[in-house]
Design a protein around this motif. Sequence first.
Motif, PDB file in Angstrom:
ATOM      1  N   TYR A 225      42.768  22.457 135.947  1.00  0.00           N
ATOM      2  CA  TYR A 225      43.592  21.459 135.271  1.00  0.00           C
ATOM      3  C   TYR A 225      42.883  20.105 135.193  1.00  0.00           C
ATOM      4  CZ  TYR A 225      47.794  24.275 134.669  1.00  0.00           C
ATOM      5  OH  TYR A 225      48.689  25.225 134.242  1.00  0.00           O
ATOM      6  N   SER A 226      42.124  19.755 136.220  1.00  0.00           N
ATOM      7  CA  SER A 226      41.427  18.461 136.211  1.00  0.00           C
ATOM      8  C   SER A 226      40.269  18.463 135.216  1.00  0.00           C
ATOM      9  CB  SER A 226      40.901  18.135 137.611  1.00  0.00           C
ATOM     10  OG  SER A 226      39.902  19.056 138.017  1.00  0.00           O
ATOM     11  N   CYS A 227      39.837  19.664 134.785  1.00  0.00           N
ATOM     12  CA  CYS A 227      38.745  19.766 133.813  1.00  0.00           C
ATOM     13  C   CYS A 227      39.247  20.035 132.398  1.00  0.00           C
ATOM     14  CB  CYS A 227      37.761  20.861 134.231  1.00  0.00           C
ATOM     15  SG  CYS A 227      36.831  20.455 135.718  1.00  0.00           S
ATOM     16  N   GLY A 228      40.566  19.968 132.201  1.00  0.00           N
ATOM     17  CA  GLY A 228      41.109  20.104 130.857  1.00  0.00           C
ATOM     18  C   GLY A 228      41.563  21.500 130.481  1.00  0.00           C
ATOM     19  N   PHE A 229      41.498  22.464 131.436  1.00  0.00           N
ATOM     20  CA  PHE A 229      41.982  23.819 131.162  1.00  0.00           C
ATOM     21  C   PHE A 229      43.446  23.915 131.588  1.00  0.00           C
ATOM     22  CE2 PHE A 229      37.388  24.443 131.852  1.00  0.00           C
ATOM     23  CZ  PHE A 229      37.053  25.099 130.683  1.00  0.00           C
ATOM     24  N   ASN A 230      44.295  24.394 130.694  1.00  0.00           N
ATOM     25  CA  ASN A 230      45.720  24.491 130.991  1.00  0.00           C
ATOM     26  C   ASN A 230      46.121  25.837 131.576  1.00  0.00           C
ATOM     27  OD1 ASN A 230      46.277  21.871 130.054  1.00  0.00           O
ATOM     28  ND2 ASN A 230      46.369  22.603 127.931  1.00  0.00           N
ATOM     29  N   SER A 231      45.135  26.723 131.745  1.00  0.00           N
ATOM     30  CA  SER A 231      45.404  28.052 132.293  1.00  0.00           C
ATOM     31  C   SER A 231      44.268  28.442 133.224  1.00  0.00           C
ATOM     32  CB  SER A 231      45.542  29.076 131.162  1.00  0.00           C
ATOM     33  OG  SER A 231      45.449  30.394 131.655  1.00  0.00           O
ATOM     34  N   VAL A 232      44.625  28.845 134.442  1.00  0.00           N
ATOM     35  CA  VAL A 232      43.602  29.280 135.398  1.00  0.00           C
ATOM     36  C   VAL A 232      42.927  30.556 134.910  1.00  0.00           C
ATOM     37  CG1 VAL A 232      43.166  30.025 137.767  1.00  0.00           C
ATOM     38  CG2 VAL A 232      44.818  28.211 137.324  1.00  0.00           C
ATOM     39  N   ASN A 233      43.704  31.463 134.329  1.00  0.00           N
ATOM     40  CA  ASN A 233      43.138  32.720 133.831  1.00  0.00           C
ATOM     41  C   ASN A 233      42.128  32.456 132.712  1.00  0.00           C
ATOM     42  OD1 ASN A 233      44.600  34.328 135.605  1.00  0.00           O
ATOM     43  ND2 ASN A 233      46.335  34.544 134.197  1.00  0.00           N
ATOM     44  N   TYR A 234      42.501  31.563 131.792  1.00  0.00           N
ATOM     45  CA  TYR A 234      41.585  31.227 130.691  1.00  0.00           C
ATOM     46  C   TYR A 234      40.325  30.571 131.237  1.00  0.00           C
ATOM     47  CZ  TYR A 234      39.730  29.013 126.479  1.00  0.00           C
ATOM     48  OH  TYR A 234      38.903  28.599 125.458  1.00  0.00           O
ATOM     49  N   PHE A 235      40.495  29.671 132.193  1.00  0.00           N
ATOM     50  CA  PHE A 235      39.346  29.015 132.833  1.00  0.00           C
ATOM     51  C   PHE A 235      38.423  30.048 133.469  1.00  0.00           C
ATOM     52  CE2 PHE A 235      38.098  27.515 137.207  1.00  0.00           C
ATOM     53  CZ  PHE A 235      36.922  26.882 136.824  1.00  0.00           C
ATOM     54  N   SER A 236      39.002  31.001 134.195  1.00  0.00           N
ATOM     55  CA  SER A 236      38.202  32.018 134.881  1.00  0.00           C
ATOM     56  C   SER A 236      37.460  32.907 133.891  1.00  0.00           C
ATOM     57  CB  SER A 236      39.101  32.871 135.782  1.00  0.00           C
ATOM     58  OG  SER A 236      39.679  32.084 136.812  1.00  0.00           O
ATOM     59  N   ARG A 237      38.142  33.274 132.776  1.00  0.00           N
ATOM     60  CA  ARG A 237      37.488  34.120 131.768  1.00  0.00           C
ATOM     61  C   ARG A 237      36.315  33.386 131.122  1.00  0.00           C
ATOM     62  NH1 ARG A 237      42.789  35.212 130.123  1.00  0.00           N
ATOM     63  NH2 ARG A 237      42.493  33.954 128.234  1.00  0.00           N
ATOM     64  N   GLN A 238      36.513  32.127 130.760  1.00  0.00           N
ATOM     65  CA  GLN A 238      35.446  31.335 130.149  1.00  0.00           C
ATOM     66  C   GLN A 238      34.293  31.134 131.122  1.00  0.00           C
ATOM     67  OE1 GLN A 238      35.073  30.087 126.996  1.00  0.00           O
ATOM     68  NE2 GLN A 238      36.898  31.212 126.383  1.00  0.00           N
ATOM     69  N   PHE A 239      34.624  30.916 132.373  1.00  0.00           N
ATOM     70  CA  PHE A 239      33.601  30.696 133.400  1.00  0.00           C
ATOM     71  C   PHE A 239      32.734  31.938 133.559  1.00  0.00           C
ATOM     72  CE2 PHE A 239      31.737  30.123 137.531  1.00  0.00           C
ATOM     73  CZ  PHE A 239      31.623  28.755 137.710  1.00  0.00           C
ATOM     74  N   LYS A 240      33.357  33.103 133.679  1.00  0.00           N
ATOM     75  CA  LYS A 240      32.594  34.341 133.857  1.00  0.00           C
ATOM     76  C   LYS A 240      31.779  34.671 132.617  1.00  0.00           C
ATOM     77  CE  LYS A 240      32.905  39.151 135.282  1.00  0.00           C
ATOM     78  NZ  LYS A 240      33.782  40.254 135.753  1.00  0.00           N
ATOM     79  N   GLN A 241      32.350  34.400 131.435  1.00  0.00           N
ATOM     80  CA  GLN A 241      31.631  34.673 130.195  1.00  0.00           C
ATOM     81  C   GLN A 241      30.369  33.828 130.099  1.00  0.00           C
ATOM     82  OE1 GLN A 241      34.057  34.551 126.619  1.00  0.00           O
ATOM     83  NE2 GLN A 241      32.309  33.996 125.356  1.00  0.00           N
ATOM     84  N   THR A 242      30.425  32.599 130.620  1.00  0.00           N
ATOM     85  CA  THR A 242      29.287  31.681 130.544  1.00  0.00           C
ATOM     86  C   THR A 242      28.257  31.943 131.634  1.00  0.00           C
ATOM     87  OG1 THR A 242      30.629  29.943 129.523  1.00  0.00           O
ATOM     88  CG2 THR A 242      28.598  29.258 130.628  1.00  0.00           C
ATOM     89  N   TYR A 243      28.728  32.145 132.875  1.00  0.00           N
ATOM     90  CA  TYR A 243      27.808  32.217 134.011  1.00  0.00           C
ATOM     91  C   TYR A 243      27.575  33.618 134.548  1.00  0.00           C
ATOM     92  CZ  TYR A 243      28.658  27.203 133.928  1.00  0.00           C
ATOM     93  OH  TYR A 243      28.768  25.886 133.535  1.00  0.00           O
ATOM     94  N   GLY A 244      28.411  34.574 134.134  1.00  0.00           N
ATOM     95  CA  GLY A 244      28.207  35.946 134.584  1.00  0.00           C
ATOM     96  C   GLY A 244      28.881  36.266 135.895  1.00  0.00           C
ATOM     97  N   TYR A 245      29.626  35.325 136.466  1.00  0.00           N
ATOM     98  CA  TYR A 245      30.366  35.551 137.697  1.00  0.00           C
ATOM     99  C   TYR A 245      31.608  34.661 137.673  1.00  0.00           C
ATOM    100  CZ  TYR A 245      27.209  31.626 138.677  1.00  0.00           C
ATOM    101  OH  TYR A 245      26.481  30.467 138.592  1.00  0.00           O
TER     102      TYR A 245
ATOM    103  N   PRO B 246      34.713  32.067 139.150  1.00  0.00           N
ATOM    104  CA  PRO B 246      34.726  30.870 140.000  1.00  0.00           C
ATOM    105  C   PRO B 246      34.831  31.214 141.478  1.00  0.00           C
ATOM    106  CG  PRO B 246      36.157  30.563 138.111  1.00  0.00           C
ATOM    107  CD  PRO B 246      35.731  31.993 138.086  1.00  0.00           C
ATOM    108  N   SER B 247      35.602  32.248 141.808  1.00  0.00           N
ATOM    109  CA  SER B 247      35.740  32.645 143.213  1.00  0.00           C
ATOM    110  C   SER B 247      34.411  33.135 143.781  1.00  0.00           C
ATOM    111  CB  SER B 247      36.797  33.749 143.342  1.00  0.00           C
ATOM    112  OG  SER B 247      38.061  33.280 142.924  1.00  0.00           O
ATOM    113  N   GLN B 248      33.650  33.889 142.977  1.00  0.00           N
ATOM    114  CA  GLN B 248      32.344  34.371 143.424  1.00  0.00           C
ATOM    115  C   GLN B 248      31.364  33.227 143.630  1.00  0.00           C
ATOM    116  OE1 GLN B 248      31.752  37.171 140.159  1.00  0.00           O
ATOM    117  NE2 GLN B 248      31.767  38.886 141.610  1.00  0.00           N
TER     118      GLN B 248
END
Length: 296
Positions: free
Chosen positions: A266-286, A288-290
């Motif tokens: 939320y502090s980075c402008g994402f309104n959904s944790v699931n969406y944030f996690s999907r975008q993160f994994k798509q970009t970095y290959g892992y 946020p929890s990993q």
Amino acid sequence: MPIILDHQLREQIPHDGTVFPISYFHDELATLPNWAGPLHWHHDFEIATAVSGVLDFQVGRQHIILEVGDSIFVNRNMLHGIKQLSGDVPDPMPNIVFSGAVIAPETSAIYKKYIHPIACCDTLPFIVFKHKNGWHNEVNCSVKNIYCQMYEQSQCYEMAVQRELSGIFEYIFSNFEDLPKFETTRIQINAQIRIQKMLSYIYEHYAEAVTLEDIADSANISRSEAGRCFNTYMGCSPIDALIQYRLQIAHSMLNDVTLTLREISYSCGFNSVNYFSRQFKQTYGYTPSQTRTLGK
């Protein structure tokens, strides 16, 4: 240390300009996701060297490939970024960021005659010193000596650094007519100004609800023109650039284990944790929890 930008994408260089206006950095890529640094600019000159991998050094719209042993001189106020293309570990990429005042005061005859013409040359955004070019050996040796002096900071290191930088600028000045030039049109200059304004807006407002129209309005251009500018400089859309920057900020925030994924997203402008996690994994290959569990 990480690249720190102000709201105008100018890198905040921590050297004391009144004492010795030069800073030495190394291992910056290791702190950046995917070993890639954001586009930014600063008022100082910069010299960087590829040590162990192949680097893509973007200056303006041009992409320069640095092989191991190559160095690049980036002129003042040039929008630039870096990405490592090969290698199993992040390249240490030693680099210096410095004012021409290291060599001589800006009011001096030396500065006005030898440094100012280079700093103000629109057709000389960068110079590459190839390790395979015998003519460049002297400059590359000087660059390595500067890194060594700045790292060790032994007695009289400031004078040694000043002497080496003077030699580099003497080489540039003496060979000025033979150096590759890049003609810049008014359209290209305007495009760079626009991309700087729009990126500045993204860097300052990434935590807010930002639209394509907001980004375009920051440069007083249409949404279609904003798309053309981003595609030219970054190979992506303005919204994609916004998401990538949000992810870069989130990646650095994951080091703070007191923050939950929801708080970070939320502090980075994402309104959904699931969406944030999907975008993160798509970009970095892992995920946020990993990132936290594996120390990525």
